[in-house]
Design an enzyme around this catalytic site. Structure first.
Site, PDB file in Angstrom:
ATOM      1  N   ASP A 149      60.771 -38.613  14.586  1.00 35.89           N
ATOM      2  CA  ASP A 149      59.669 -39.012  15.374  1.00 35.89           C
ATOM      3  C   ASP A 149      59.305 -40.677  15.212  1.00 35.89           C
ATOM      4  O   ASP A 149      59.967 -41.355  15.060  1.00 35.89           O
ATOM      5  CB  ASP A 149      58.377 -38.319  15.332  1.00 35.89           C
ATOM      6  CG  ASP A 149      57.300 -38.316  16.390  1.00 35.89           C
ATOM      7  OD1 ASP A 149      57.451 -38.023  17.285  1.00 35.89           O
ATOM      8  OD2 ASP A 149      56.251 -39.063  16.058  1.00 35.89           O
ATOM      9  N   TRP A 150      58.045 -41.047  15.076  1.00 38.20           N
ATOM     10  CA  TRP A 150      57.516 -42.288  14.685  1.00 38.20           C
ATOM     11  C   TRP A 150      58.025 -42.960  13.651  1.00 38.20           C
ATOM     12  O   TRP A 150      57.927 -44.012  13.156  1.00 38.20           O
ATOM     13  CB  TRP A 150      56.032 -42.376  14.723  1.00 38.20           C
ATOM     14  CG  TRP A 150      55.371 -43.055  16.132  1.00 38.20           C
ATOM     15  CD1 TRP A 150      54.935 -42.370  17.043  1.00 38.20           C
ATOM     16  CD2 TRP A 150      55.208 -44.278  16.385  1.00 38.20           C
ATOM     17  NE1 TRP A 150      54.693 -43.152  17.946  1.00 38.20           N
ATOM     18  CE2 TRP A 150      54.726 -44.519  17.602  1.00 38.20           C
ATOM     19  CE3 TRP A 150      55.930 -45.497  15.800  1.00 38.20           C
ATOM     20  CZ2 TRP A 150      54.603 -45.767  18.413  1.00 38.20           C
ATOM     21  CZ3 TRP A 150      55.582 -46.674  16.300  1.00 38.20           C
ATOM     22  CH2 TRP A 150      54.818 -46.864  17.793  1.00 38.20           C
ATOM     23  N   TRP A 196      48.192 -44.859  33.905  1.00 33.77           N
ATOM     24  CA  TRP A 196      47.057 -44.582  34.689  1.00 33.77           C
ATOM     25  C   TRP A 196      46.928 -43.870  35.994  1.00 33.77           C
ATOM     26  O   TRP A 196      46.040 -42.913  36.154  1.00 33.77           O
ATOM     27  CB  TRP A 196      46.631 -46.299  35.411  1.00 33.77           C
ATOM     28  CG  TRP A 196      45.604 -46.346  36.229  1.00 33.77           C
ATOM     29  CD1 TRP A 196      44.045 -46.245  35.777  1.00 33.77           C
ATOM     30  CD2 TRP A 196      45.730 -46.207  37.668  1.00 33.77           C
ATOM     31  NE1 TRP A 196      43.418 -46.361  37.061  1.00 33.77           N
ATOM     32  CE2 TRP A 196      44.416 -46.397  37.956  1.00 33.77           C
ATOM     33  CE3 TRP A 196      46.784 -46.320  38.583  1.00 33.77           C
ATOM     34  CZ2 TRP A 196      44.127 -46.333  39.536  1.00 33.77           C
ATOM     35  CZ3 TRP A 196      46.439 -46.346  39.917  1.00 33.77           C
ATOM     36  CH2 TRP A 196      45.203 -46.085  40.339  1.00 33.77           C
ATOM     37  N   ASP A 297      64.868 -29.947  21.485  1.00 31.60           N
ATOM     38  CA  ASP A 297      63.901 -31.148  21.405  1.00 31.60           C
ATOM     39  C   ASP A 297      63.923 -31.844  22.793  1.00 31.60           C
ATOM     40  O   ASP A 297      64.797 -32.622  22.937  1.00 31.60           O
ATOM     41  CB  ASP A 297      63.845 -32.173  20.501  1.00 31.60           C
ATOM     42  CG  ASP A 297      62.893 -33.085  20.338  1.00 31.60           C
ATOM     43  OD1 ASP A 297      61.718 -32.894  21.079  1.00 31.60           O
ATOM     44  OD2 ASP A 297      63.177 -34.242  19.865  1.00 31.60           O
ATOM     45  N   HIS A 327      61.230 -30.152  17.986  1.00 37.92           N
ATOM     46  CA  HIS A 327      60.770 -31.941  17.856  1.00 37.92           C
ATOM     47  C   HIS A 327      60.401 -31.573  16.350  1.00 37.92           C
ATOM     48  O   HIS A 327      60.847 -32.377  15.689  1.00 37.92           O
ATOM     49  CB  HIS A 327      59.965 -32.184  18.672  1.00 37.92           C
ATOM     50  CG  HIS A 327      59.392 -33.573  18.501  1.00 37.92           C
ATOM     51  ND1 HIS A 327      60.253 -34.594  18.819  1.00 37.92           N
ATOM     52  CD2 HIS A 327      58.351 -34.149  17.861  1.00 37.92           C
ATOM     53  CE1 HIS A 327      59.626 -35.727  18.517  1.00 37.92           C
ATOM     54  NE2 HIS A 327      58.542 -35.520  17.959  1.00 37.92           N
TER      55      HIS A 327
END
Length: 348
Positions: A149-150, A196, A297, A327
């Site tokens: 992941d990060w 948005w 994942d 994940h």
């Protein structure tokens, strides 16, 4: 008339360029007010016997686990969002027992590390800088890095900034979002617009469909940010109530969740910088690189192929796709990851 049309057109182009530039993510940062999760939140966590270690980096206290022999070859485990090093609790003991020195830090904003109060206190470059300083201040050398992941978004940039410090790379369910040229400039603004448009979703998926811009909007704006539910939804096996409480422990209430809220939004915020790293560092990287991605994942599916085809050091390695790995693959397949990691080190 043509002259005035040319002037107006040039002015419009200048406005568009200025607007695109203004929508780029900042690469500067400063230390902000932060809080710490009360220690009692971490008492008696299931399967978590590790002693805490702390180091001060740029004004933030960073927590890390340091297990195994001090003279052992170093393995650095990097977690992502919204997890903390609790995710590695089933990998640390067998790696340490195999003779490796295993170091696993909590990113700032997560786990037992300091937590800046506002989402705007975080940016991508800040976390690269902090983790780079962490490795430097501990004087870690000949490091094998495991990233998920990060952990990959930050760890790969750490490696690019100080490549001599690192000996091997193992990637699992991670990557380095990158784009050059016009796409590199407009990619982040375009995603901001799409986020948005997503509004304030109440669920991560959209009728069973995973969409990353929806995940960004959900993480940033939803009132239903259920951390235990997120972890269960991104693992194949059923986590116990005690395990889910372990993941929720660092975040008693919304005050502590600025990083968990903003990290997905930051994923595409350094596309140009990451493309430069891909071109100048990893396209020439001849040290060993291994991929071990899960087959379940939806976030990173197919991302392993990019590294296998781009990085010279990936050639001839025992890349694997792990069956049943969602994940948070460290929960689903810790034994397979440990076996692959040790075999990778021994073979290289």
């Amino acid at each position: 008339m043509l002259k005035w049309i040319g002037i107006i057109f040039a002015a419009l182009i200048a406005i568009v360029i200025s607007l695109i530039a203004s929508l780029q993510a900042s690469t500067s940062w400063k230390v902000a007010e932060a809080i710490r999760t009360p220690d009692e939140r971490f008492n008696n966590l299931t399967d978590y016997p590790f002693a805490p270690n702390y180091i001060e980096i740029e004004g933030y206290r960073i927590h890390y686990v340091d297990e195994g022999p001090r003279d052992g070859e170093i393995i650095l485990l990097l977690h992502g969002q919204p997890s903390w090093i609790y995710l590695y609790r089933h990998m640390i003991p067998p790696l340490a027992e195999a003779g490796y020195r295993v170091i696993a830090p909590d990113l700032v904003g997560f786990g037992k590390s300091d937590k800046p109060l506002k989402p705007s206190d975080h940016n991508y470059q800040m976390h690269v800088d902090l983790m780079s300083a962490f490795a430097s201040d501990l004087d870690l050398q000949s490091v094998t890095v495991f990233m998920q992941d990060w952990g990959g978004l930050i760890g790969l940039r750490m490696i690019a900034e100080d490549p001599d410090r690192y000996a091997r790379i193992m990637l699992s369910n991670t990557g380095l979002p990158a784009a050059g040229g016009l796409q590199g400039w407009i990619g982040f603004p375009m995603i901001q617009f799409q986020v948005w448009r997503e509004g304030k979703p109440e669920t991560v998926d959209d009728n069973g469909e995973f969409r990353f811009t929806r995940w960004i909007a959900f993480a940033r704006y939803s009132d239903q940010f259920d951390l235990p539910g997120l972890f269960q939804g991104a693992t194949t096996r059923t986590l116990s109530d005690a395990e889910l409480e372990g993941y929720a422990a660092p975040f008693p209430d919304e005050t502590y969740r600025a990083a968990t809220r903003i990290f997905p939004y930051m994923v595409p915020s350094q596309l140009r910088q990451n493309q430069k790293v891909m071109d100048e560092v990893f396209a020439k990287w001849d040290k060993p690189l291994l991929t071990a991605f899960g087959d379940s994942d939806p976030v990173t599916a197919g991302g392993d192929v990019v590294w296998q085809e781009t990085v010279p050091g990936a050639a001839g390695q025992a890349h694997t796709t792990i069956e049943g790995g969602h994940h948070f693959i460290q929960e689903d397949n810790p034994d397979e990851l440990v076996q692959s990691l040790i075999a990778f080190i021994e073979a290289n």
